[in-house]
Design an enzyme around this catalytic site. Structure first.
Site: not given
Length: 223
Positions: A32-33, A36
């Protein structure tokens, strides 16, 4: 999440839930990170890369409180990836793309886990181990859906607040962001006391049904 299993006295589900939560914290939160960081880098901002966040190393991303929330409630977060909007060509649009990349990665992982769950369900006749593995991946899918839904809330500092910047005038948006810390404390309190649990669980259930339908399509010819 784990709290509900403990209250029910279902220790088998509790153990599986703990294992899945640990798996999510160390294996899917970093993705998820990373999503980003990858998106912001692609759009011209190297802040995340230079800060060591363009990595799948979980230790670079884990937030202790957010990880504990995932374990106990099924909703949570990681350390926010640093982004400098001034490096984007179109700051508002590119910030929204960067923000939505994380929840999209969760939804894609959830879809993958549901396909694996269907595969195990298809071949698990007479095998308790495969049944448990199927339950593991379905629960992992559920937590990823929870993370996507939670992070898309238009509340700072969650990803949805960055998307909100596309809609609100700059003055109003920056005014809201001034109270980011206070708003997040309130949200955490509402989550802890179960006030947000019902609407979040309802939204997650709807998304889960949609993904489950898509994940079952490849297996329809075999039924």
């Amino acid at each position: 999440m784990i709290l509900s299993y403990i209250r029910s006295g279902d220790w088998t589900s509790t153990i599986i839930g703990v294992c899945v939560s640990i798996f999510v914290v160390f294996c899917t939160l970093p993705i998820h990170e990373y999503a980003h960081a990858w998106m912001s880098t692609r759009l011209g901002d190297n802040t995340a890369r230079l800060s060591g966040r363009l990595t799948l190393n979980p230790m670079a991303h884990i937030d202790p409180i957010g990880a504990l929330m995932i374990l106990l409630l099924g909703f949570g977060y990681a350390k926010p990836v640093p982004v400098n909007m001034r490096n984007f060509r179109n700051p508002k649009r590119d910030m929204a793309f960067t923000a939505v990349a994380g929840p999209v990665s969760n939804l894609l992982m959830a879809l993958f886990f549901l396909i694996v769950y269907n595969l195990f369900s298809f071949v698990s006749v007479g095998s308790h181990i495969l049944v448990i593995a199927g339950v593991f991946f379905r629960l992992a899918a559920m937590i990823n859906v929870n993370l996507a839904v939670f992070n898309l809330l238009p509340i700072p500092p969650l990803d949805g607040s960055r998307i909100l910047g596309l809609i609100l005038p700059d003055r109003a948006y920056y005014k809201v962001m001034q109270y980011e810390r206070i708003i997040m404390i309130v949200v955490l309190a509402l989550l802890f006391f179960g006030v947000l649990s019902w609407p979040l669980n309802l939204l997650s259930s709807l998304v889960m049904k949609g993904l489950s339908f898509v994940a079952a399509l490849p297996f329809l010819p075999f039924y």
